[in-house]
Design an enzyme around this catalytic site. Structure first.
Site, PDB file in Angstrom:
ATOM      1  N   HIS A  49       7.099  -8.419  12.387  1.00 30.73           N
ATOM      2  CA  HIS A  49       7.655  -9.723  12.814  1.00 30.73           C
ATOM      3  C   HIS A  49       9.243  -9.450  13.511  1.00 30.73           C
ATOM      4  O   HIS A  49       9.884 -10.387  13.869  1.00 30.73           O
ATOM      5  CB  HIS A  49       7.862 -10.612  11.280  1.00 30.73           C
ATOM      6  CG  HIS A  49       8.772  -9.759  10.367  1.00 30.73           C
ATOM      7  ND1 HIS A  49       8.859 -10.566   9.176  1.00 30.73           N
ATOM      8  CD2 HIS A  49       9.665  -8.922  10.425  1.00 30.73           C
ATOM      9  CE1 HIS A  49       9.815  -9.935   8.059  1.00 30.73           C
ATOM     10  NE2 HIS A  49      10.016  -8.728   9.101  1.00 30.73           N
ATOM     11  N   LYS A  84       4.306  -2.749   6.926  1.00 29.99           N
ATOM     12  CA  LYS A  84       4.610  -3.760   5.761  1.00 29.99           C
ATOM     13  C   LYS A  84       6.153  -4.279   6.346  1.00 29.99           C
ATOM     14  O   LYS A  84       6.949  -3.671   6.303  1.00 29.99           O
ATOM     15  CB  LYS A  84       4.919  -2.957   4.554  1.00 29.99           C
ATOM     16  CG  LYS A  84       5.580  -4.204   3.350  1.00 29.99           C
ATOM     17  CD  LYS A  84       5.511  -3.412   1.870  1.00 29.99           C
ATOM     18  CE  LYS A  84       6.425  -2.650   1.937  1.00 29.99           C
ATOM     19  NZ  LYS A  84       7.895  -2.944   1.668  1.00 29.99           N
TER      20      LYS A  84
END
Length: 365
Positions: free
Chosen positions: A270, A266
């Protein structure tokens, strides 16, 4: 022979006048960020909340103990922020300001709402001189052969890491708090929205990056029959008090991941380059059983999508450049995610419903 360039269409007078206004707006839009930073540092959202949810300019001057002479200037600040949707304003007979959902996120000290988190640490991190300087010097970074992200290049230290803590402990503490807000906000909403993801699952490993166990604790509370393991860096795990419910493991997801039926990533990937993401995902694949035995990896992250609307898409693109400046990572569209999934050796994936600026992917071995 060079391809013929399309002929240049000279803008009309009206288009040029509009273009000038657009240039002004785009050149000065950083002032919205600075005005929001100013309002947060002054404590305006919290003051409005404490005053019952509505406040006039004299109310704010008194509540914040600001000099009376600053009242007209405060009015100009509030006018700009209201036009941007930060506050709502009613003019009758004098301007009265109230909170919007955006400014509600910047109220400090709300304990009754489990879905509330004070987002000031995130705002103050990305509007600090440590971060703004990266954007100011971005053209210089592009001209150099620097292989490190702009943050490391500028500060000779890495964001969120001990090297930055040694150089600027105050900023490091704020940035970690900002990261926790960014990662943990709406965890309880997500658990409700994605209950189906956990149906039939017996064990979950939550891979974290400088986390505090919030997601693992929320999962353990919502699904008491599921064995929850939280993996994070050893120094982060040591900060989390043992609760006898969640299994906390100090380790490195680049080396190995505790086995589980489901691995959760989660707001993690990125931060990393494509090459690093493939390594992490490959380790996830090793940690789960076959698809027939219910093995899967769940990725919750920003998914670039023009169809999400111009405002949301611009937010996603801003977050992409934000990651480029800070960590050298990136935000990805569905095709980018598909490529990573395939390179890591997974056989299939499914895109679940969107969640604000984010999305959820289920991937299968």
């Amino acid at each position: 022979m060079a391809a013929l360039a399309p002929s240049i269409v000279v803008p009309t007078d009206a288009e040029l006048l509009q273009a000038q206004a657009d240039l002004w707006r785009n050149s000065l839009c950083y002032l919205k960020s600075m005005a929001l930073k100013c309002a947060t540092e002054l404590g305006i959202p919290t003051a409005i909340y404490s005053l019952g949810g509505a406040a006039s300019l004299p109310d704010l001057i008194a509540s914040l103990s600001l000099p009376q002479a600053k009242l007209p200037f405060l009015g100009r600040l509030m006018r700009l922020l209201s036009s941007s949707g930060v506050f709502a304003v009613v003019e009758s007979p004098e301007a009265v300001y109230s909170l919007t959902p955006l400014s509600y996120l910047l109220v400090d000290g709300i304990a009754a709402d489990n879905n509330h988190m004070d987002h000031a640490p995130f705002l103050l991190t990305v509007t600090s001189a440590h971060y703004i300087d990266l954007a100011i010097d971005l053209a210089d970074w592009f001209k150099k052969e620097a292989k490190t992200p702009p943050f490391d290049h500028k500060h000779a230290a890495s964001l969120f890491e001990e090297s930055m803590e040694r150089k600027a402990p105050g900023f490091h503490k704020m940035s970690i708090l900002g990261l926790l807000v960014h990662d943990n906000f709406a965890t309880s909403i997500a658990v409700r929205e994605y209950q189906d993801v956990f149906q039939g699952v017996k064990s979950v490993t939550d891979c974290c990056y400088h986390g505090d166990g919030t997601t693992g604790k929320a999962l353990a509370k919502a699904f008491p029959l599921i064995k929850i393991t939280v993996l994070d860096l050893p120094q982060e795990i040591r900060k989390i008090p043992a609760d006898g419910v969640v299994n906390y493991v100090g380790g490195d997801m680049f080396k190995s991941i505790p086995r589980a039926q489901m691995v959760l990533l989660k707001m993690v990937l990125h931060h990393w380059s494509d090459e690093d993401c493939v390594k992490i995902l490959a380790n996830c694949r090793k940690a789960i059983p076959s698809r027939e035995e219910g093995g899967k990896v769940v990725i919750a992250d920003i998914i670039l999508d023009p169809a999400s609307g111009p405002v949301m898409f611009q937010t996603q693109l801003l977050m992409d450049v934000c990651m480029m400046l800070m960590k050298g990572g990136r935000q990805r569209d569905v095709n980018d995610w598909r490529d990573l999934i395939q390179k890591a050796g997974f056989s299939d994936y499914k895109l679940l419903k969107k969640f604000g600026a984010r999305g959820v992917l289920e991937i299968y071995p």
